[in-house]
Write a protein that holds these residues in place. Structure first.
Motif, PDB file in Angstrom:
ATOM      1  N   THR A 194       0.695  -1.161   0.073  1.00 24.76           N
ATOM      2  CA  THR A 194       0.107  -0.003  -0.066  1.00 24.76           C
ATOM      3  C   THR A 194       0.887   1.280   0.015  1.00 24.76           C
ATOM      4  O   THR A 194       1.611   1.266   0.681  1.00 24.76           O
ATOM      5  CB  THR A 194      -0.691   0.110   1.100  1.00 24.76           C
ATOM      6  N   VAL A 195       0.240   2.622  -0.588  1.00 20.87           N
ATOM      7  CA  VAL A 195       1.012   3.577  -0.584  1.00 20.87           C
ATOM      8  C   VAL A 195      -0.404   4.700  -0.605  1.00 20.87           C
ATOM      9  O   VAL A 195      -1.102   4.524  -0.419  1.00 20.87           O
ATOM     10  CB  VAL A 195       1.782   4.258  -1.833  1.00 20.87           C
ATOM     11  N   LEU A 196       0.950   5.662   0.137  1.00 22.79           N
ATOM     12  CA  LEU A 196      -0.738   7.024   0.899  1.00 22.79           C
ATOM     13  C   LEU A 196      -1.046   7.614  -0.832  1.00 22.79           C
ATOM     14  O   LEU A 196      -1.786   7.845  -0.943  1.00 22.79           O
ATOM     15  CB  LEU A 196       0.490   8.590   0.864  1.00 22.79           C
ATOM     16  N   ALA A 197       0.046   7.617  -1.762  1.00 22.42           N
ATOM     17  CA  ALA A 197      -0.581   8.422  -3.295  1.00 22.42           C
ATOM     18  C   ALA A 197       0.255   7.338  -4.230  1.00 22.42           C
ATOM     19  O   ALA A 197       1.433   6.572  -4.499  1.00 22.42           O
ATOM     20  CB  ALA A 197      -0.289   9.340  -3.187  1.00 22.42           C
ATOM     21  N   GLY A 198      -0.271   7.908  -5.503  1.00 22.59           N
ATOM     22  CA  GLY A 198      -0.073   7.055  -6.732  1.00 22.59           C
ATOM     23  C   GLY A 198      -0.602   7.438  -7.929  1.00 22.59           C
ATOM     24  O   GLY A 198      -1.815   7.538  -7.771  1.00 22.59           O
ATOM     25  N   LYS A 199      -0.813   7.049  -8.947  1.00 26.31           N
ATOM     26  CA  LYS A 199      -1.726   7.139 -10.244  1.00 26.31           C
ATOM     27  C   LYS A 199      -2.277   5.751 -10.447  1.00 26.31           C
ATOM     28  O   LYS A 199      -1.615   4.728 -10.105  1.00 26.31           O
ATOM     29  CB  LYS A 199      -0.487   7.740 -11.092  1.00 26.31           C
ATOM     30  N   PRO A 200      -3.680   5.306 -10.858  1.00 25.64           N
ATOM     31  CA  PRO A 200      -3.717   3.760 -10.896  1.00 25.64           C
ATOM     32  C   PRO A 200      -3.490   2.898 -11.430  1.00 25.64           C
ATOM     33  O   PRO A 200      -3.059   1.706 -11.771  1.00 25.64           O
ATOM     34  CB  PRO A 200      -4.963   4.766 -11.560  1.00 25.64           C
ATOM     35  N   PHE A 201      -2.674   3.679 -12.964  1.00 24.07           N
ATOM     36  CA  PHE A 201      -2.210   2.990 -13.455  1.00 24.07           C
ATOM     37  C   PHE A 201      -0.908   2.540 -13.153  1.00 24.07           C
ATOM     38  O   PHE A 201      -0.058   0.991 -13.745  1.00 24.07           O
ATOM     39  CB  PHE A 201      -2.037   3.610 -15.027  1.00 24.07           C
ATOM     40  N   SER A 202      -0.245   2.813 -12.281  1.00 24.71           N
ATOM     41  CA  SER A 202       1.351   2.412 -11.490  1.00 24.71           C
ATOM     42  C   SER A 202       0.405   1.147 -10.525  1.00 24.71           C
ATOM     43  O   SER A 202       1.904   0.458  -9.889  1.00 24.71           O
ATOM     44  CB  SER A 202       2.227   3.325 -10.758  1.00 24.71           C
ATOM     45  N   ALA A 203      -0.728   0.737  -9.905  1.00 25.63           N
ATOM     46  CA  ALA A 203      -1.327   0.313  -8.773  1.00 25.63           C
ATOM     47  C   ALA A 203      -1.105  -1.309  -9.129  1.00 25.63           C
ATOM     48  O   ALA A 203      -0.893  -1.686  -7.957  1.00 25.63           O
ATOM     49  CB  ALA A 203      -2.847   0.247  -8.814  1.00 25.63           C
ATOM     50  N   VAL A 204      -0.863  -1.794 -10.325  1.00 20.45           N
ATOM     51  CA  VAL A 204      -0.560  -3.140 -11.160  1.00 20.45           C
ATOM     52  C   VAL A 204       1.434  -2.968 -11.516  1.00 20.45           C
ATOM     53  O   VAL A 204       1.780  -2.959 -11.988  1.00 20.45           O
ATOM     54  CB  VAL A 204      -1.774  -3.448 -11.993  1.00 20.45           C
ATOM     55  N   LEU A 205       1.414  -3.526 -10.865  1.00 18.86           N
ATOM     56  CA  LEU A 205       3.087  -4.451 -10.518  1.00 18.86           C
ATOM     57  C   LEU A 205       3.284  -4.934 -11.380  1.00 18.86           C
ATOM     58  O   LEU A 205       4.767  -5.112 -12.071  1.00 18.86           O
ATOM     59  CB  LEU A 205       3.584  -4.510  -9.055  1.00 18.86           C
TER      60      LEU A 205
END
Length: 236
Positions: free
Chosen positions: A167-178
């Motif tokens: 989990t992260v506090l912030a980020g772009k949705p497209f970066s969520a899938v690693l």
């Protein structure tokens, strides 16, 4: 000489749980101080931007298991980033999960505001004792290309732990899938050839299967293998 942080295969790794949009976190008045090591500013920032739906999602992923929260303890040029630890402590209080405070980043990478090649060329490396057989949940302030999370996961799993999510506090949705798709890896290999992957393995210690999806996308969109090699060398 390039550090070679351990990386492990993604398998069925779930998408990173993101609490808030990047712009909301970076515009908060306490963001810069928190990023530079101000603990009180970090807690103020976390309490203002943590999202209850994200907390509930983490609860679902944990599903009653005994899980240890592992924050990145990222070293920035202006100090130790206090945001990951503050987020881990807040999640610990809400989910009744322990926090591992012994896993630390051992190098300064200067990723904030850096381009994709700089992030790839200067990987975050970690040290610290891992409890063999224990389950971990990664906590960081931001996900971009995902390399820091990949390397922290690699350190834990190469030392006997199991990472079940992040989990992260912030980020772009497209970066969520690693985890990169099979189609992405095929396109990357077809465009740049086996020679680049062999060079990559020699330089970084892992093959394309251990790239994040954003990293694989960035490399696939690069003009050619020579450009990739020269840019990475420049950015060391």
């Amino acid at each position: 000489m390039t550090l070679k942080p351990a990386r492990t295969l993604w398998r069925d790794f779930p998408p990173v749980v993101i609490h808030s949009p990047e712009i909301a976190v970076k515009r908060h008045p306490d963001y810069r101080a928190a990023k530079s090591g101000d603990v009180q500013a970090a807690f103020s920032l976390v309490k203002a931007t943590i999202a209850e739906p994200a907390v509930l999602k983490i609860r679902e992923l944990v599903a009653g298991r005994q899980v240890i929260l592992a924050s990145a303890h990222a070293v920035e040029r202006d100090g130790v980033n206090a945001i990951p630890e503050a987020l881990a402590d807040e999640l610990s209080a809400r989910l009744s999960l322990p926090v591992d405070e012994g896993l630390v980043q051992i190098n300064i990478v200067g990723h904030t505001g850096a381009n994709g090649f700089a992030r790839l060329a200067r990987p975050a490396a970690f040290d610290g004792e891992v409890i063999s057989g224990a389950s971990y949940f990664l906590v960081d302030d931001f996900v971009g290309q995902g390399g820091t999370l990949a390397n922290l996961k690699g350190h834990i799993e190469s030392n006997g732990g199991v990472v079940i999510g992040a989990t992260v506090l912030a980020g772009k949705p497209f970066s969520a899938v690693l985890s990169p798709t099979r189609e992405q890896l095929t396109a990357l290999r077809e465009k740049h050839g086996q020679t680049l992957e062999t060079w990559w393995h020699e330089r970084f210690g892992y093959g394309f299967d251990c790239l994040t999806q954003s990293e694989a996308r960035y490399l696939e969109r690069s003009p050619d293998a020579d450009t990739i090699r020269s840019r990475l060398i420049e950015e060391e």
